[in-house]
Enzyme design. Structure first.
Site, PDB file in Angstrom:
ATOM      1  N   PRO A  41       0.659  -4.600  -7.215  1.00  0.00           N
ATOM      2  CA  PRO A  41       0.249  -5.999  -7.407  1.00  0.00           C
ATOM      3  C   PRO A  41       1.403  -6.990  -7.265  1.00  0.00           C
ATOM      4  O   PRO A  41       1.191  -8.128  -6.840  1.00  0.00           O
ATOM      5  CB  PRO A  41      -0.314  -6.000  -8.831  1.00  0.00           C
ATOM      6  CG  PRO A  41      -0.764  -4.593  -9.059  1.00  0.00           C
ATOM      7  CD  PRO A  41       0.260  -3.753  -8.350  1.00  0.00           C
ATOM      8  N   ASP A  42       2.613  -6.569  -7.627  1.00  0.00           N
ATOM      9  CA  ASP A  42       3.771  -7.472  -7.544  1.00  0.00           C
ATOM     10  C   ASP A  42       4.192  -7.755  -6.112  1.00  0.00           C
ATOM     11  O   ASP A  42       4.830  -8.776  -5.837  1.00  0.00           O
ATOM     12  CB  ASP A  42       4.972  -6.866  -8.273  1.00  0.00           C
ATOM     13  CG  ASP A  42       4.813  -6.895  -9.780  1.00  0.00           C
ATOM     14  OD1 ASP A  42       3.864  -7.528 -10.269  1.00  0.00           O
ATOM     15  OD2 ASP A  42       5.640  -6.272 -10.466  1.00  0.00           O
ATOM     16  N   HIS A  43       3.865  -6.834  -5.200  1.00  0.00           N
ATOM     17  CA  HIS A  43       4.421  -6.914  -3.857  1.00  0.00           C
ATOM     18  C   HIS A  43       3.418  -7.360  -2.800  1.00  0.00           C
ATOM     19  O   HIS A  43       3.797  -7.538  -1.644  1.00  0.00           O
ATOM     20  CB  HIS A  43       4.988  -5.546  -3.442  1.00  0.00           C
ATOM     21  CG  HIS A  43       5.930  -4.958  -4.443  1.00  0.00           C
ATOM     22  ND1 HIS A  43       6.954  -5.679  -5.000  1.00  0.00           N
ATOM     23  CD2 HIS A  43       5.999  -3.719  -4.993  1.00  0.00           C
ATOM     24  CE1 HIS A  43       7.621  -4.905  -5.854  1.00  0.00           C
ATOM     25  NE2 HIS A  43       7.060  -3.723  -5.875  1.00  0.00           N
TER      26      HIS A  43
END
Length: 405
Positions: free
Chosen positions: A173-175
């Site tokens: 989700p962060d990337h």
């Protein structure tokens, strides 16, 4: 290509860790001036979490931080110092966007909530991106990439048949989903402000953002009422659809047959006349029913071949196939990435020359040139003097008071 498409847009960027800084990096890479507000006393966790160049710890040596903060300016301010608020407010008055990815209430406790900021900059665009959004029964839960992967269903449908859930191997989700959804929302808000003169608050739920990447699983449940089972790399609709071991210590190739024509081409490529002649395998339904037999035959063929050779032989026959690439393979062996100039080398004062990922597109056949990430506090004095108009004496006084770090 020097990309100055967003020149004239300025961020007061309070984001840290993964998703938030990646969101604002997108803007700095295309010419916006992103002022990263950070502190030495409480540094961005990826500054101090590595991985570090040559394994040597240093607050300016983190590869993770460097990759997520290209082109930004670092302003080191102690937000806990009660006299820092005046300087922060002055930065916000000169900014178009205020961004953060803290949990609900964190910015308010610093006197930097949306209402506080709007009072001093009425047309501000305010990006908040907590895990669950800013309100609701679960809004105050803590969120990082792993927990977001869990609560969005990403882990639930990732894993092998008969076994428990697995993560995607990175803070997916962060990337991917969250930074790009956030960037799109900010661009839409900037366009709205240009048309109306009005700013707005963006309340981005990282959970809702990531759920957008799970579309097929939700669609199947909506249509059939059945929850998809974990199948590893297999598909409920196609066969063979898996990764196969190749010659070498840990080399693999993915093969995905999605049509009857591709099945016939695969049989021709591996030279298996028995499979090709079996009428029960002529359709996807029949192949799914005998998937173990098919995978054994394909695996026997791939086991004696180089993974890249498998990919190219099958692709030449019109069969989708791809090497299971390691980081080393992508950076050192992938000829397509080399051809397109995907990896950019940036010289950094402390970590030296390092490779960085480019934006994943060409503009008029050119790459956007990345600028190096900042050293912590590198631009503090210049931002205060050149943008805020502070005198050198005032800047020195703020350093002496512990406002600037």
């Amino acid at each position: 290509m020097q990309a100055d498409f967003l020149k004239g847009i300025r961020f007061a960027d309070f984001t840290w860790a993964g998703a938030g800084p990646f969101s604002t990096k997108i803007f700095s890479d295309f010419g916006a001036e992103v002022l990263k507000i950070e502190g030495k006393s409480r540094a961005d966790p990826v500054r101090v979490g590595g991985p570090f160049r040559d394994g040597i710890f240093g607050i300016n040596r983190s590869g993770y931080f460097a990759s997520r903060n290209t082109g930004k300016k670092s302003v080191a301010i102690n937000l806990k110092n009660p006299t820092s608020r005046e300087t922060i407010y002055d930065i916000i008055r000169q900014s178009d966007v205020v961004s953060n990815n803290f949990g609900p209430g964190a910015m308010e406790r610093l006197g930097l909530g949306y209402d506080d900021v709007k009072a001093i900059k009425p047309d501000i665009i305010y990006l908040a991106m907590p895990m669950y959004g800013e309100n609701g029964p679960l809004a105050n839960l803590l969120g990082v990439g792993m927990t977001i992967s869990a609560v969005t269903g990403l882990m639930w449908q990732t894993g092998y048949e008969g076994e428990g859930p697995l993560g995607p191997g990175t803070h997916f989700p962060d990337h991917a989903a969250n930074p790009y959804h956030a960037a799109f929302a900010v661009m839409a808000a900037l366009r709205h402000r240009r048309a109306t003169g009005k700013g707005m608050k963006i309340d981005l739920s990282q959970v809702e953002s990531t759920i957008n990447c799970m579309g097929l699983a939700f669609l199947e449940h909506a249509v059939t009422g059945v929850e998809r089972e974990r199948l590893g790399n297999r598909s409920p609709h196609h066969a063979p659809h898996n990764i196969f071991r190749c010659a070498g210590e840990d080399d693999w190739c993915a093969v995905a047959v999605t049509s009857d024509a591709q099945w016939r081409a695969l049989c021709d490529a591996i030279g298996d006349e028995e499979l090709a002649a079996d009428p029960a395998l002529a359709t996807a339904e029949g192949r799914l029913a005998d998937v173990e037999r098919i995978e054994k035959a394909v695996g026997a063929w791939t086991a004696t071949r180089d993974a890249t050779a498998v990919m190219m032989e099958l692709q030449a026959k019109g069969v989708p196939a791809g090497v299971v690439a390691s980081s080393r393979y992508l950076m050192d062996e992938d000829q397509q990435l080399k051809h397109r100039g995907y990896w950019q080398v940036i010289d950094h004062p402390e970590i030296g020359e390092s490779r960085f990922t480019s934006p994943p597109f060409l503009l008029d056949d050119e790459r956007v040139n990345l600028k190096r990430p900042p050293l912590i506090g590198e631009h503090t004095d210049s931002v205060l003097t050149d943008i805020l108009g502070y005198t050198p004496e005032r800047v020195r006084a703020l350093h002496a008071e512990g406002v600037l770090e």
